[in-house]
Design a protein around this motif. Structure first.
Motif, PDB file in Angstrom:
ATOM      1  N   LYS A   1      89.808 120.356  81.871  1.00  0.00           N
ATOM      2  CA  LYS A   1      88.332 120.223  81.769  1.00  0.00           C
ATOM      3  C   LYS A   1      88.109 118.373  81.921  1.00  0.00           C
ATOM      4  O   LYS A   1      87.351 117.945  83.540  1.00  0.00           O
ATOM      5  CB  LYS A   1      87.795 120.345  80.242  1.00  0.00           C
ATOM      6  CG  LYS A   1      86.080 120.482  80.542  1.00  0.00           C
ATOM      7  CD  LYS A   1      84.962 121.907  81.340  1.00  0.00           C
ATOM      8  CE  LYS A   1      83.880 120.800  81.466  1.00  0.00           C
ATOM      9  NZ  LYS A   1      82.387 121.627  81.950  1.00  0.00           N
ATOM     10  N   GLU A   2      89.270 118.089  81.889  1.00  0.00           N
ATOM     11  CA  GLU A   2      89.528 116.944  81.553  1.00  0.00           C
ATOM     12  C   GLU A   2      89.376 115.919  82.889  1.00  0.00           C
ATOM     13  O   GLU A   2      89.264 114.896  83.220  1.00  0.00           O
ATOM     14  CB  GLU A   2      90.982 116.108  80.899  1.00  0.00           C
ATOM     15  CG  GLU A   2      90.359 114.751  80.520  1.00  0.00           C
ATOM     16  CD  GLU A   2      89.816 114.472  79.991  1.00  0.00           C
ATOM     17  OE1 GLU A   2      88.761 114.760  79.181  1.00  0.00           O
ATOM     18  OE2 GLU A   2      89.399 112.912  80.672  1.00  0.00           O
ATOM     19  N   GLU A   3      90.351 117.359  84.093  1.00  0.00           N
ATOM     20  CA  GLU A   3      90.139 116.934  84.736  1.00  0.00           C
ATOM     21  C   GLU A   3      89.058 116.763  85.978  1.00  0.00           C
ATOM     22  O   GLU A   3      88.462 115.693  86.729  1.00  0.00           O
ATOM     23  CB  GLU A   3      92.035 117.188  85.869  1.00  0.00           C
ATOM     24  CG  GLU A   3      92.689 117.562  85.263  1.00  0.00           C
ATOM     25  CD  GLU A   3      94.100 118.343  85.747  1.00  0.00           C
ATOM     26  OE1 GLU A   3      94.802 118.493  86.221  1.00  0.00           O
ATOM     27  OE2 GLU A   3      93.653 118.892  85.727  1.00  0.00           O
TER      28      GLU A   3
ATOM     29  N   VAL B   1      86.171 116.057  84.631  1.00  0.00           N
ATOM     30  CA  VAL B   1      85.380 115.243  83.939  1.00  0.00           C
ATOM     31  C   VAL B   1      85.947 114.260  84.582  1.00  0.00           C
ATOM     32  O   VAL B   1      84.963 113.038  84.873  1.00  0.00           O
ATOM     33  CB  VAL B   1      85.519 115.318  82.564  1.00  0.00           C
ATOM     34  CG1 VAL B   1      85.408 113.828  82.045  1.00  0.00           C
ATOM     35  CG2 VAL B   1      85.135 116.505  81.973  1.00  0.00           C
ATOM     36  N   GLN B   2      87.288 113.947  84.956  1.00  0.00           N
ATOM     37  CA  GLN B   2      87.545 112.694  85.557  1.00  0.00           C
ATOM     38  C   GLN B   2      86.904 112.424  87.743  1.00  0.00           C
ATOM     39  O   GLN B   2      86.172 111.138  87.655  1.00  0.00           O
ATOM     40  CB  GLN B   2      88.944 112.391  85.999  1.00  0.00           C
ATOM     41  CG  GLN B   2      89.641 111.523  84.768  1.00  0.00           C
ATOM     42  CD  GLN B   2      90.880 111.700  85.212  1.00  0.00           C
ATOM     43  OE1 GLN B   2      91.630 111.396  86.209  1.00  0.00           O
ATOM     44  NE2 GLN B   2      91.639 111.835  83.948  1.00  0.00           N
ATOM     45  N   ILE B   3      86.730 113.786  87.568  1.00  0.00           N
ATOM     46  CA  ILE B   3      86.150 113.811  89.176  1.00  0.00           C
ATOM     47  C   ILE B   3      84.451 113.546  88.387  1.00  0.00           C
ATOM     48  O   ILE B   3      83.795 112.791  89.557  1.00  0.00           O
ATOM     49  CB  ILE B   3      86.472 114.783  90.320  1.00  0.00           C
ATOM     50  CG1 ILE B   3      88.548 115.187  90.404  1.00  0.00           C
ATOM     51  CG2 ILE B   3      85.840 115.087  91.682  1.00  0.00           C
ATOM     52  CD1 ILE B   3      88.655 116.150  90.913  1.00  0.00           C
TER      53      ILE B   3
ATOM     54  N   ARG C   1      83.482 112.038  86.603  1.00  0.00           N
ATOM     55  CA  ARG C   1      82.357 110.418  86.711  1.00  0.00           C
ATOM     56  C   ARG C   1      82.724 109.655  88.073  1.00  0.00           C
ATOM     57  O   ARG C   1      82.471 108.783  88.677  1.00  0.00           O
ATOM     58  CB  ARG C   1      83.638 109.539  85.285  1.00  0.00           C
ATOM     59  CG  ARG C   1      83.251 110.349  84.241  1.00  0.00           C
ATOM     60  CD  ARG C   1      84.122 109.401  83.388  1.00  0.00           C
ATOM     61  NE  ARG C   1      84.399 110.238  82.282  1.00  0.00           N
ATOM     62  CZ  ARG C   1      83.556 109.649  80.796  1.00  0.00           C
ATOM     63  NH1 ARG C   1      82.587 108.587  81.179  1.00  0.00           N
ATOM     64  NH2 ARG C   1      83.648 110.654  79.790  1.00  0.00           N
ATOM     65  N   LYS C   2      83.593 109.874  88.665  1.00  0.00           N
ATOM     66  CA  LYS C   2      84.631 109.278  89.726  1.00  0.00           C
ATOM     67  C   LYS C   2      82.874 109.123  91.254  1.00  0.00           C
ATOM     68  O   LYS C   2      82.589 108.199  91.361  1.00  0.00           O
ATOM     69  CB  LYS C   2      85.701 109.146  90.837  1.00  0.00           C
ATOM     70  CG  LYS C   2      85.825 108.293  91.790  1.00  0.00           C
ATOM     71  CD  LYS C   2      87.578 109.318  92.262  1.00  0.00           C
ATOM     72  CE  LYS C   2      86.657 109.997  93.026  1.00  0.00           C
ATOM     73  NZ  LYS C   2      88.506 110.217  93.697  1.00  0.00           N
TER      74      LYS C   2
ATOM     75  N   PHE D   1      78.472 112.802  86.468  1.00  0.00           N
ATOM     76  CA  PHE D   1      78.419 113.087  85.538  1.00  0.00           C
ATOM     77  C   PHE D   1      77.315 112.620  84.287  1.00  0.00           C
ATOM     78  O   PHE D   1      77.630 113.516  83.591  1.00  0.00           O
ATOM     79  CB  PHE D   1      80.311 112.645  84.316  1.00  0.00           C
ATOM     80  CG  PHE D   1      79.923 112.653  82.886  1.00  0.00           C
ATOM     81  CD1 PHE D   1      80.987 113.799  82.647  1.00  0.00           C
ATOM     82  CD2 PHE D   1      80.065 111.533  81.944  1.00  0.00           C
ATOM     83  CE1 PHE D   1      81.389 114.322  81.360  1.00  0.00           C
ATOM     84  CE2 PHE D   1      80.377 112.439  80.826  1.00  0.00           C
ATOM     85  CZ  PHE D   1      81.309 113.457  80.974  1.00  0.00           C
TER      86      PHE D   1
ATOM     87  N   VAL E   1      81.370 119.035  90.791  1.00  0.00           N
ATOM     88  CA  VAL E   1      82.439 119.091  91.424  1.00  0.00           C
ATOM     89  C   VAL E   1      82.907 119.731  92.568  1.00  0.00           C
ATOM     90  O   VAL E   1      83.634 119.392  93.462  1.00  0.00           O
ATOM     91  CB  VAL E   1      83.580 118.681  89.993  1.00  0.00           C
ATOM     92  CG1 VAL E   1      84.534 118.039  90.485  1.00  0.00           C
ATOM     93  CG2 VAL E   1      82.703 117.720  89.107  1.00  0.00           C
TER      94      VAL E   1
ATOM     95  N   ASP F   1      80.489 121.370  86.058  1.00  0.00           N
ATOM     96  CA  ASP F   1      81.788 121.484  87.325  1.00  0.00           C
ATOM     97  C   ASP F   1      81.442 121.867  88.573  1.00  0.00           C
ATOM     98  O   ASP F   1      82.053 121.570  89.924  1.00  0.00           O
ATOM     99  CB  ASP F   1      82.581 122.940  86.529  1.00  0.00           C
ATOM    100  CG  ASP F   1      82.700 122.879  84.950  1.00  0.00           C
ATOM    101  OD1 ASP F   1      83.475 121.593  84.602  1.00  0.00           O
ATOM    102  OD2 ASP F   1      82.617 124.236  84.158  1.00  0.00           O
TER     103      ASP F   1
END
Ligand code: ATP
Ligand code: MG
Length: 399
Positions: free
Chosen positions: A318-320, A322-324, A326-327, A331, A189, A186
């Motif tokens: 959390k999923e949102e 995680v997406q960032i 990764r981007k 991650f 991000v 977290d």
């Protein structure tokens, strides 16, 4: 054929009288991200033009520059004279090697002295491409391929695809904030989200040697280094936290452990942020994610902070997040399995509805001033710069 990179910027255009300040900063940041790959840079009409140096890989450079905050899109365009036949020839050459499918031409005529209107240019280029390319048919509603033509003051530009930029505001236009950086998913991000708005970052990490390993610390250095790729130099303060944790563990009720730790983290960060000239703190908290992130618990933490605490992930799942992660490329480092100082002393039953009064009573049992002073005295500062390939060998100093 000469290539040029067109970088479009968005929100800065709305800046009125201050616009040149933002544009100058953007140009400076682009120049520094491009380094030796840049031959020339200029701007006109909400576009920055970057001429790649000889031998530079224009596509790779465009990819890199699309990650500079403030850039909304990047495209590698072919430069040609402002002559309709030449424009058509370039479009045919580019479209000739595209995948089979449908296409459409879009034209922007910024130079109104050019003797053809935008629809006329689009029609002429469309016809030339259609005639020359058997593998392409026209579809103006939903084409696979967009052939873009821009006729500007000194030249015309033709390109087929754009890379989406990161957007945001240029780094250095919105002050400085201090990120509380753990090794988790977290907080990097959260730092990225605030940095994206043009804010320069410093970071603070608390570690509990020997309960947490050197490798856990190296992981955080790596995360700070990845962030510096977006927002420039980061000073990472690495603060020893073991003494604080042992003292809380010994003197205070277990269910208050995490919040007392959080509050002392804040006392320490208050000092570091003041020294670094920061105007806000940033954490990766999101409502209800864990016991220390209920609204009541966040209020108890905030009570110890002198500066506003920004929590850009507050409403995200959390999923949102995680997406960032990764981007932005943090991650894989975040999920390396090294322990964080908070998990080492996590109580079995943390309180989710803490009362500030009760927490303050426990805090009074601690030598807060001494703990904060000693932690700061032992803090190590590591400076991370964008583009440094081996962050672990970088300058280390003290506060
Ligand atoms: P993260 O994935 O960022 O570690 P988390 O969901 O694990 O967050 P917590 O461990 O409760 O949540 O931490 C909440 C926030 O407190 C983190 O996002 C970070 O900003 C800060 N924090 C936690 N541990 C540390 C640490 N060791 N050093 C610095 N900041 C920390
Ligand atoms: Mg954590």
């Amino acid at each position: 054929m000469d290539k040029i990179i067109l970088l479009k910027y968005g929100e800065i255009i709305l800046k009125g009288l201050n616009r040149p300040v933002f544009e100058d900063k953007l140009m400076k940041n682009i120049r520094s991200a491009a380094g030796g790959d840049l031959a020339k840079i200029s701007k006109a009409q909400a576009t920055v033009y970057v001429e790649p140096a000889q031998g530079a890989d224009a596509e790779a450079l465009a990819e890199r520059l699309s990650k500079v905050f403030g850039v909304v899109s990047a495209a590698v365009a072919t430069v040609t004279e402002k002559d309709l036949e030449k424009i058509c020839a370039v479009a045919v050459a580019l479209a000739g090697v595209a995948q089979p499918g449908t296409f459409k031409v879009e034209t922007k005529r910024a130079d109104k002295r050019f003797p053809y209107t935008s629809p006329q240019i689009s029609a002429a280029v469309g016809e030339a491409v259609y005639e020359a390319c058997d593998h392409l048919t026209v579809n103006v509603q939903n084409p696979d391929l967009l052939v873009k033509v821009e006729v500007r003051d000194f030249a015309a530009y033709v390109y087929l695809s754009k890379i989406a930029g990161v957007g945001g505001m240029p780094t250095g236009t919105s002050g400085r904030a201090t990120l509380l950086l753990s090794g988790g998913i977290d907080s990097p991000v959260a730092g990225y989200m605030v940095a994206k708005r043009g804010v320069e970052l410093d970071a603070v990490h608390f570690y509990s040697y020997p309960y947490t390993s050197e490798r856990a610390k190296d992981k955080v250095i790596e995360l700070a280094s990845l962030l510096s790729g977006y927002c420039g130099t980061i000073r990472l303060s690495v603060v020893p936290f073991t003494e604080v944790q042992l003292e809380i563990n010994q003197k205070c009720p277990g269910e208050q452990m995490t919040l007392l730790m959080r509050r002392i983290m804040m006392y320490i960060v208050n000092h570091i942020a003041a020294q670094n000239g920061s105007h806000a703190l940033i954490t990766g908290e999101s409502i209800g994610q864990v016991a220390s992130q209920t609204i009541e618990a966040l209020a108890v933490t905030d009570d110890a902070a002198k500066l506003p605490v920004f929590r850009p992930l507050i409403g995200m799942d959390k999923e949102e997040i995680v997406q960032i992660a990764r981007k932005i490329g943090t991650f894989e480092t975040s999920i390396l399995p090294y322990e964080d100082c908070c998990t080492v002393f996590t109580p079995k039953h943390p309180s989710t509805k803490p009362k500030l009064e009760k927490i303050l009573q426990s805090e009074a049992l601690l030598d807060v001033e001494g703990l904060v002073r000693r932690a700061i005295a032992e803090t190590e500062v590591i400076t991370l710069r964008a583009g440094d390939t081996n962050p672990l060998s970088l300058t280390r100093g003290s506060l």
